[in-house]
Structures are given as structure tokens and as C-alpha cells.
Design an enzyme around this catalytic site. Sequence first.
Site, PDB file in Angstrom:
ATOM      1  N   ALA A   1     -27.738 -99.674 -31.790  1.00  0.00           N
ATOM      2  CA  ALA A   1     -29.100 -99.137 -31.777  1.00  0.00           C
ATOM      3  C   ALA A   1     -30.035-100.126 -31.104  1.00  0.00           C
ATOM      4  O   ALA A   1     -29.764-101.328 -31.057  1.00  0.00           O
ATOM      5  CB  ALA A   1     -29.580 -98.835 -33.202  1.00  0.00           C
ATOM      6  N   ASP A   2     -31.127 -99.597 -30.591  1.00  0.00           N
ATOM      7  CA  ASP A   2     -32.128-100.466 -29.971  1.00  0.00           C
ATOM      8  C   ASP A   2     -33.509 -99.846 -30.137  1.00  0.00           C
ATOM      9  O   ASP A   2     -33.671 -98.625 -30.023  1.00  0.00           O
ATOM     10  CB  ASP A   2     -31.838-100.669 -28.487  1.00  0.00           C
ATOM     11  CG  ASP A   2     -32.668-101.805 -27.908  1.00  0.00           C
ATOM     12  OD1 ASP A   2     -32.387-102.968 -28.264  1.00  0.00           O
ATOM     13  OD2 ASP A   2     -33.603-101.537 -27.131  1.00  0.00           O
ATOM     14  N   THR A   3     -34.482-100.690 -30.404  1.00  0.00           N
ATOM     15  CA  THR A   3     -35.867-100.259 -30.585  1.00  0.00           C
ATOM     16  C   THR A   3     -36.757-100.974 -29.589  1.00  0.00           C
ATOM     17  O   THR A   3     -36.659-102.194 -29.431  1.00  0.00           O
ATOM     18  CB  THR A   3     -36.355-100.576 -32.015  1.00  0.00           C
ATOM     19  OG1 THR A   3     -35.520 -99.897 -32.962  1.00  0.00           O
ATOM     20  CG2 THR A   3     -37.801-100.131 -32.214  1.00  0.00           C
TER      21      THR A   3
ATOM     22  N   LYS B   1     -24.702-101.724 -26.411  1.00  0.00           N
ATOM     23  CA  LYS B   1     -24.329-102.407 -27.650  1.00  0.00           C
ATOM     24  C   LYS B   1     -23.122-101.738 -28.305  1.00  0.00           C
ATOM     25  O   LYS B   1     -22.214-102.421 -28.809  1.00  0.00           O
ATOM     26  CB  LYS B   1     -25.518-102.441 -28.612  1.00  0.00           C
ATOM     27  CG  LYS B   1     -26.627-103.383 -28.165  1.00  0.00           C
ATOM     28  CD  LYS B   1     -27.835-103.290 -29.081  1.00  0.00           C
ATOM     29  CE  LYS B   1     -28.954-104.214 -28.605  1.00  0.00           C
ATOM     30  NZ  LYS B   1     -30.154-104.116 -29.480  1.00  0.00           N
TER      31      LYS B   1
ATOM     32  N   ALA C   1     -33.235 -95.756 -29.968  1.00  0.00           N
ATOM     33  CA  ALA C   1     -32.035 -95.018 -29.580  1.00  0.00           C
ATOM     34  C   ALA C   1     -30.880 -95.475 -30.451  1.00  0.00           C
ATOM     35  O   ALA C   1     -30.781 -96.649 -30.812  1.00  0.00           O
ATOM     36  CB  ALA C   1     -31.712 -95.257 -28.111  1.00  0.00           C
TER      37      ALA C   1
END
EC number: 3.6.1.9
Length: 203
Positions: free
Chosen positions: A83-85, A62, A120
Site C-alpha cells: 500500500a502507499d499513501t 511494493k 492505493a
Amino acid sequence: MLVDKRIYLASQSPRRRELLKQIGIAYDVLPLRAVSGRMDVLEVAHAGEAAPDFARRMATEKAACGWRAVDLRRLLRFPVLGADTVVELDGDILGKPADRAAAKAMLARLSRSEHRVHTAVAVQHESRVDVRLSSSRVKFGALDDALIARYLETGEYLGKAGAYGIQGRAGAFVEYLEGSYSGVMGLPLYETAALLREFGLAV
């Protein structure tokens, strides 16, 4: 040094916007889809990919996608944050539910279960990229069908990993949390601030 400069946020998440404001970061949202057609990141785990690795890869992709947008649009060259969850339960990755039925199934699985939430955060500026990971343990109490149905009526599950947002009504589902509350929300503030300082921002 990029003291008091801005960043680009490669995310449409209102939660991440709120969290960046909380720590005093000036940002502009970077709408990836508006640049030279679709520039979305394909959020699909590779075969055998562990949940933490998937979160890191997605955040990095991203940020990289956002940096390409900076190039294409000839924007001011501020760092890009992605960011990624992901929610992990029994080794399975629970991403964003495709529909209400998928959300119901996820919440039923999370009932009375301890799961992990991995978020992250990655930053790219020119050719430099760095990433940090926050992992937390969350335990839900019992969720019966009626409680799940009432929650689904709120629509809070939409666009959220694991079909819930801890900052909303699902906060009442949490028996305990070990780790980063902001990480479970979608942007771990400790890791984010440390990473931005490494890129020269005053946090």
C-alpha cells in the site's frame, strides 16, 4: 479458495497492521530489507506523474517486491499486500518529510487548505496483480506556528505522507473529511476487503 489463510504485509506501518486486524485478516509482516540486501522501492514520482497514478505504482511495486521476497526466501505462497499513501496539494505530491524542517513546511502549506489523500492498495499472488485506489478530500483549519511547533514535538509526523497522521493529534486539525477515514490513515478498508475477497480470502 484461500479461505482463512494468511497474507503477507509488505509494509512496516503500524497503522496498516491495526487496520488489517480490525477486519480480521491474519498476516505476517514481510521485512523487504532483510531479503538479499536492500529491496526497497524507490519512492520518487516520475516527471508529470499524477498523484493517484504515483500511489498506484508505488503500491504495485511494493507488492511485487514482496512477492520477490517470497520467492527468494521460499516462503509459503500467500498473497502479498502493498500500500502507499500520498497527499496532493495544488497538484504537488507531499510524501514523507525528510526532516523536521520539511515537515514544518508541509504543515504550513496545509493550513487552511483542502487537499487530497490518495491511498492505493495492491495485492500480488503468483503472476496475478490487482490494485485499488481510495481518494479523499481533507480540509485543515488554521495552523499557526506555535501549533505546528507543538505538533512537531510529538514526532507524529515521522514517516507519514503530508507530515501528519489523522489518527493522532492531527485529527484536531481536520475541519472536514470527505471520503475514507481508514484510507487517510493508510489502508482503505472497503477497497482492501473487496480486493482480498477477489483473491479468495474470507473477509
